[in-house]
Design an enzyme around this catalytic site. Structure first.
Site, PDB file in Angstrom:
ATOM      1  N   ASP A 150       0.902  -0.878   0.395  1.00  0.00           N
ATOM      2  CA  ASP A 150      -0.252   0.143   0.045  1.00  0.00           C
ATOM      3  C   ASP A 150       0.902   1.659   0.221  1.00  0.00           C
ATOM      4  O   ASP A 150       1.886   1.476   0.478  1.00  0.00           O
ATOM      5  CB  ASP A 150      -1.193  -0.026   1.286  1.00  0.00           C
ATOM      6  CG  ASP A 150      -0.071  -0.703   2.210  1.00  0.00           C
ATOM      7  OD1 ASP A 150       0.655  -0.866   1.878  1.00  0.00           O
ATOM      8  OD2 ASP A 150      -0.924   0.357   3.764  1.00  0.00           O
ATOM      9  N   GLU A 203      -0.798  -2.043   4.915  1.00  0.00           N
ATOM     10  CA  GLU A 203       0.158  -2.351   6.151  1.00  0.00           C
ATOM     11  C   GLU A 203       0.215  -0.980   7.475  1.00  0.00           C
ATOM     12  O   GLU A 203       0.190  -0.798   8.350  1.00  0.00           O
ATOM     13  CB  GLU A 203       1.925  -2.338   6.295  1.00  0.00           C
ATOM     14  CG  GLU A 203       2.296  -2.115   6.924  1.00  0.00           C
ATOM     15  CD  GLU A 203       3.138  -1.168   8.055  1.00  0.00           C
ATOM     16  OE1 GLU A 203       2.788  -1.611   9.055  1.00  0.00           O
ATOM     17  OE2 GLU A 203       3.140  -0.304   7.120  1.00  0.00           O
TER      18      GLU A 203
HETATM   19 ZN   LIG Z   1       5.352   3.597   6.724  1.00  0.00          ZN
HETATM   20 ZN   LIG Z   2       6.558   0.771   5.703  1.00  0.00          ZN
END
Ligand SMILES: [Zn+2]
Ligand SMILES: [Zn+2]
Length: 395
Positions: A81, A139
C-alpha cells in the site's frame, strides 16, 4: 550458491527496477491495492508460478516449492500500500495518482520480493523445502493487512518455520542493512478524548465550566502514565498532537478535542496503561466539574524479533554483504503491522539501506520528497533469497 544468487539478482536488476517504477507511478491506498495485486499476480504467472489471489481481499500469496517441498517452509513478506501524500519529487517515475504516493517504500518491498520470486524459481532444483511469498495489503492502516492475512490463513498450509520482512531505511546508506534481536518496534494505540464543559463569556468564568483548563490539566496529568506508572525498563511514549478548543479570546467553548498516540513494548503494561489513563482522566474531569469521552483505538502489537533467527539472519547477511555493511539497530518507537506475524511465528524484520547523500536521497519516509537509491532493489531481492535458502537448510 551465493555467487549464483548475486549474479541472478544482477541479471534481473533492470526488471526489478522497472517493476518498482511501475508501482511507484501507480500507487494505491491501503486496502485498495487492486491494480497492484493484479500486477503482482500477473508477474508471478509470467515467471511460471501460480499466485493465490484475493487473500484478505487484495493480498497475494505464492508458494515456491523446491525438492522435498514439505520438509520446511520459510515465509517472506512485502507490503503493497501507499500513502495519502502528494509527491514532490521531479523524477520520470513520479506518481501519476494525484494525492497518493509510495512514500514508505512499499513499492520497493513489493518489486524486490517479485525479484526474489524470479531468482527462487530459477533455483528451484537446487534447494529443499518451500518458500512462501506474502504480498499483503494495508500496512499503513488499522487493523493492518497482516492481521487480516493471518485471519485468512496465510500462516497455515504450510505453516512457515520462520518469516522475514524487510523495510527501506532512509537513514542507512544504500549497500548496508540493519538487524536487531528481540524488542524492536512499539505497539501503537490511538487516543481520542472529548472534554465536555459549559461554554460562555470569557469574562464570567464563574458561570462556565472551562473545558480548555480541564484539557490542559489532562494533558499534563496523563504524562504521569509514562513518568510514574510505566515500569522504567519498558519503553513507553505518550504524545498528543492535536488539541482543538474552538473558542475565541473572549469565548470559552463547550468542548475540547484531544488526539494522541500511546506506544509501548509490553502487552500486560499496555492493557494496564489503557485502564489507568481512562480512570485518571475521568477523575480529573469530574473533579473539575466536566465530563469526558475517552476512546482508545488499539493499533498494532509491539514487534519482537526472534533472537536466534535474527542472529542467524545477521550472519547470513554478513556472508552476503561483509561485516562492515551489516549494522545493529536501536529500538524504535514506530509501529509496523509485521508485528502480528511475530506473535504467531519465529520472525525477523530488518532494514534495507536506501540513503544516498551524494545524490540528495535523504528524505524520511512519509514525506513528499521520499525516494530511494534503486541500487537497494537487486540487493534486497538477492539478500532475501539468500536468507530464505540458508534458513531452509537450518535444522
Ligand atoms: Zn509507513
Ligand atoms: Zn512502511
Amino acid at each position: 550458491m551465493l555467487d549464483q544468487i548475486k549474479s541472478l539478482a544482477n541479471q534481473y536488476s533492470e526488471e526489478i527496477i522497472s517493476n518498482r517504477r511501475h508501482l511507484h507511478m501507480h500507487p494505491e491506498l491501503s486496502f485498495h491495492e487492486k491494480k497492484t495485486a493484479r500486477f503482482v499476480a500477473d508477474y508471478i504467472r509470467q515467471i511460471g508460478l501460480t499466485p493465490q489471489e484475493g487473500i484478505a481481499d487484495t493480498g497475494v500469496v505464492v508458494l515456491i516449492e523446491g525438492k522435498n517441498p514439505e520438509s520446511k517452509t520459510v515465509a517472506l513478506r512485502a507490503d503493497m500500500d501507499a500513502l495519502p501524500i502528494t509527491e514532490a519529487n521531479d523524477v520520470p517515475y513520479k506518481s501519476l495518482n494525484e494525492g497518493v504516493m509510495h512514500a514508505c517504500g512499499h513499492d520497493v518491498h513489493t518489486s524486490s520480493l517479485l525479484g526474489t520470486a524470479k531468482i527462487l524459481h530459477a533455483l528451484r532444483d537446487q534447494f529443499e523445502g518451500s518458500v512462501k511469498l506474502v504480498f499483503q495489503p494495508g500496512e499503513e492502516k488499522i487493523p493492518g493487512g497482516a492481521s487480516l492475512m493471518i485471519r485468512d490463513g496465510v500462516l497455515q498450509n504450510p505453516a512457515p518455520n520462520g518469516m522475514f520482512g524487510q523495510h527501506v531505511a532512509p537513514n542507512i546508506p544504500v549497500g548496508k542493512v540493519g538487524f536487531r534481536e528481540g524488542l524492536y518496534m512499539a505497539s501503537t494505540d490511538e487516543i481520542y478524548i472529548k472534554v465536555k464543559g459549559k461554554g460562555g463569556h470569557g469574562a464570567m468564568p464563574e458561570y462556565n465550566i472551562d473545558p480548555v483548563l480541564i484539557a490542559a490539566h489532562l494533558i499534563v496529568s496523563l504524562q504521569q502514565i509514562v513518568s510514574r506508572n510505566a515500569p522504567p525498563k519498558i519503553p513507553c511514549v505518550l504524545s498528543f498532537g492535536k488539541v482543538i478548543a474552538n473558542g475565541a479570546t473572549n469565548v470559552i467553548p463547550n468542548e475540547v478535542y484531544i488526539e494522541g498516540t500511546f506506544r509501548t513494548m509490553d502487552e500486560v503494561w499496555r492493557e494496564k496503561a489503557h485502564k489507568t489513563m481512562v480512570k485518571m482522566a475521568e477523575g480529573i474531569v469530574e473533579a473539575m466539574g466536566g465530563s469526558c469521552e475517552f476512546e482508545i483505538r488499539k493499533g498494532y502489537p509491539f514487534l519482537k524479533n526472534h533472537p536466534e533467527l535474527t542472529r542467524r539472519a545477521k550472519n547470513y547477511a554478513i556472508d552476503y554483504l561483509g561485516a562492515e555493511n551489516v549494522l545493529d539497530l536501536d529500538i524504535w518507537m514506530a509501529g509496523e503491522d509485521f508485528a502480528f506475524y511475530t506473535q504467531h511465528t519465529d520472525a525477523c524484520f530488518y532494514r534495507l539501506g536506501t540513503r544516498n547523500e551524494a545524490r540528495g536521497i535523504i528524505s524520511s519516509v512519509h514525506t513528499p520528497t521520499f525516494d530511494v537509491d534503486e541500487a537497494a532493489l537487486p540487493l534486497g531481492a538477492g539478500l532475501m533469497t539468500w536468507l530464505a535458502l540458508n534458513e531452509l537448510k537450518t535444522v
